[in-house]
Design an enzyme around this catalytic site. Sequence first.
Site, PDB file in Angstrom:
ATOM      1  N   GLY A  64       0.852  -1.235  -0.157  1.00  0.00           N
ATOM      2  CA  GLY A  64      -0.019  -0.024   0.024  1.00  0.00           C
ATOM      3  C   GLY A  64       0.806   1.334   0.047  1.00  0.00           C
ATOM      4  N   TRP A  66       2.114   3.027  -2.428  1.00  0.00           N
ATOM      5  CA  TRP A  66       1.630   3.842  -3.696  1.00  0.00           C
ATOM      6  C   TRP A  66       0.330   4.291  -3.286  1.00  0.00           C
ATOM      7  CZ3 TRP A  66       2.553   2.488  -9.491  1.00  0.00           C
ATOM      8  CH2 TRP A  66       4.012   2.209  -9.702  1.00  0.00           C
ATOM      9  N   ASP A  84      -5.673  -5.889  -4.851  1.00  0.00           N
ATOM     10  CA  ASP A  84      -4.437  -6.733  -4.898  1.00  0.00           C
ATOM     11  C   ASP A  84      -5.007  -8.225  -4.497  1.00  0.00           C
ATOM     12  OD1 ASP A  84      -1.013  -6.160  -4.787  1.00  0.00           O
ATOM     13  OD2 ASP A  84      -1.527  -7.914  -4.194  1.00  0.00           O
ATOM     14  N   ASP A 100      -8.124 -11.105  -7.342  1.00  0.00           N
ATOM     15  CA  ASP A 100      -7.283 -11.238  -8.617  1.00  0.00           C
ATOM     16  C   ASP A 100      -7.915 -10.377  -9.877  1.00  0.00           C
ATOM     17  OD1 ASP A 100      -6.095 -12.351 -10.788  1.00  0.00           O
ATOM     18  OD2 ASP A 100      -5.972 -14.078 -10.397  1.00  0.00           O
ATOM     19  N   ASP A 125       1.198  -1.733 -10.583  1.00  0.00           N
ATOM     20  CA  ASP A 125       2.540  -1.973 -10.274  1.00  0.00           C
ATOM     21  C   ASP A 125       2.741  -3.767 -10.190  1.00  0.00           C
ATOM     22  OD1 ASP A 125       5.173  -1.614  -9.515  1.00  0.00           O
ATOM     23  OD2 ASP A 125       4.846  -1.197  -7.303  1.00  0.00           O
ATOM     24  N   LYS A 165       4.057  -0.952 -14.521  1.00  0.00           N
ATOM     25  CA  LYS A 165       5.441  -1.316 -14.346  1.00  0.00           C
ATOM     26  C   LYS A 165       5.737  -2.591 -15.532  1.00  0.00           C
ATOM     27  CE  LYS A 165       6.360  -4.062 -10.698  1.00  0.00           C
ATOM     28  NZ  LYS A 165       7.238  -3.729  -9.571  1.00  0.00           N
TER      29      LYS A 165
HETATM   30  N1  SAM Z   1       2.849  -0.894  -5.600  1.00  0.00           N
HETATM   31  C1  SAM Z   1       2.885  -1.518  -4.313  1.00  0.00           C
HETATM   32  C2  SAM Z   1       3.103  -0.661  -3.104  1.00  0.00           C
HETATM   33  O1  SAM Z   1       3.576   0.477  -3.399  1.00  0.00           O
HETATM   34  O2  SAM Z   1       2.979  -1.361  -1.853  1.00  0.00           O
HETATM   35  C3  SAM Z   1       3.730  -2.833  -4.390  1.00  0.00           C
HETATM   36  C4  SAM Z   1       3.371  -3.788  -5.637  1.00  0.00           C
HETATM   37  S1  SAM Z   1       4.098  -5.314  -5.510  1.00  0.00           S
HETATM   38  C5  SAM Z   1       5.501  -4.915  -6.339  1.00  0.00           C
HETATM   39  C6  SAM Z   1       3.314  -6.372  -6.677  1.00  0.00           C
HETATM   40  C7  SAM Z   1       1.765  -6.551  -6.306  1.00  0.00           C
HETATM   41  O3  SAM Z   1       1.048  -7.400  -7.513  1.00  0.00           O
HETATM   42  C8  SAM Z   1       1.822  -7.695  -5.317  1.00  0.00           C
HETATM   43  O4  SAM Z   1       1.083  -7.202  -4.038  1.00  0.00           O
HETATM   44  C9  SAM Z   1       0.843  -8.986  -5.880  1.00  0.00           C
HETATM   45  O5  SAM Z   1       0.139  -9.311  -4.979  1.00  0.00           O
HETATM   46  C10 SAM Z   1       0.277  -7.925  -6.904  1.00  0.00           C
HETATM   47  N2  SAM Z   1      -0.428  -8.888  -7.925  1.00  0.00           N
HETATM   48  C11 SAM Z   1       0.167  -9.811  -8.534  1.00  0.00           C
HETATM   49  N3  SAM Z   1      -0.575 -10.438  -9.551  1.00  0.00           N
HETATM   50  C12 SAM Z   1      -2.024 -10.005  -9.247  1.00  0.00           C
HETATM   51  C13 SAM Z   1      -3.329 -10.063  -9.723  1.00  0.00           C
HETATM   52  N4  SAM Z   1      -3.385 -10.983 -10.859  1.00  0.00           N
HETATM   53  N5  SAM Z   1      -4.320  -9.346  -9.376  1.00  0.00           N
HETATM   54  C14 SAM Z   1      -4.053  -8.550  -8.308  1.00  0.00           C
HETATM   55  N6  SAM Z   1      -2.889  -8.048  -7.717  1.00  0.00           N
HETATM   56  C15 SAM Z   1      -1.665  -8.746  -8.196  1.00  0.00           C
END
Ligand code: SAM
Length: 225
Positions: A64, A66, A84, A100, A125, A165
């Site tokens: 969280g 961002w 997420d 998801d 992200d 990203k």
């Molecule tokens: N921007 C976030 C922050 O500032 O805290 C960090 C994000 S982290 C790099 C990537 C996130 O993408 C993970 O928490 C992961 O659970 C999520 N993610 C990956 N595949 C996903 C999906 N299909 N649906 C939702 N979230 C997903």
Amino acid sequence: MGQKPKRTKSGSAWMHEHVTDPYVKKAQLDGYRSRAAYKLLDIDKRDQLLRPGMTIVDLGAAPGSWCQVAVQKLKKQGRVLAIDLLPVAALPGVDSFEGDFTEPEALHWLEEKLKSGQVDLVLSDMAPNMSGVMLSDQARHYELCELALEFAVDWLKPNGAFLVKVFQGVGFEGFRAQMRLAFGQVVIRKPDSSRDRSNEVYLLGRNPHKREPVAVDASVTSSQD
Ligand code: SAM
């Protein structure tokens, strides 16, 4: 007694990098949930993405940081809708959905929250858990990016923006081409806080092209009348 996690060389190298990383320390001092906060802050400093009054959708939002940055910049005017797979701990000004993004429930939740309103900024992200098999990891990542792009094109205001990203390598040029078809302007950003050894970069699309309405072949329907 619980089993001790297996120690691996790459695991201890990661831990060493993590505890000595200046952005990790800075995030702890500044109260951000992760060092990722500085990536958005860096990009925002250059591109002025975040302003009070905006509706922002944050895809892949956990833990969280961002959302924290977005809320600070909104100054209590506007809102953040966050999705997420993992929970995003409560934050004032943020509505979150644990699920998801590739599943219809996530889109339904967003549609329900947005009603007919449009979005100023879509952030993605998202990154899938890496298996280590480069080709399939890249393919899974770009599937997420394409879905996020589709959402952005459907929901952004005419002056809206999409920050996503991506990882350079297989699939990058194809996705950048899709971004160029969808937006009037597309730029690459590599914030200082993104690790040099990572091939991660961000694509920023602005001024989405208006979607052409789907053409209906009048001859097919008129011949039936
Ligand atoms: N921007 C976030 C922050 O500032 O805290 C960090 C994000 S982290 C790099 C990537 C996130 O993408 C993970 O928490 C992961 O659970 C999520 N993610 C990956 N595949 C996903 C999906 N299909 N649906 C939702 N979230 C997903």
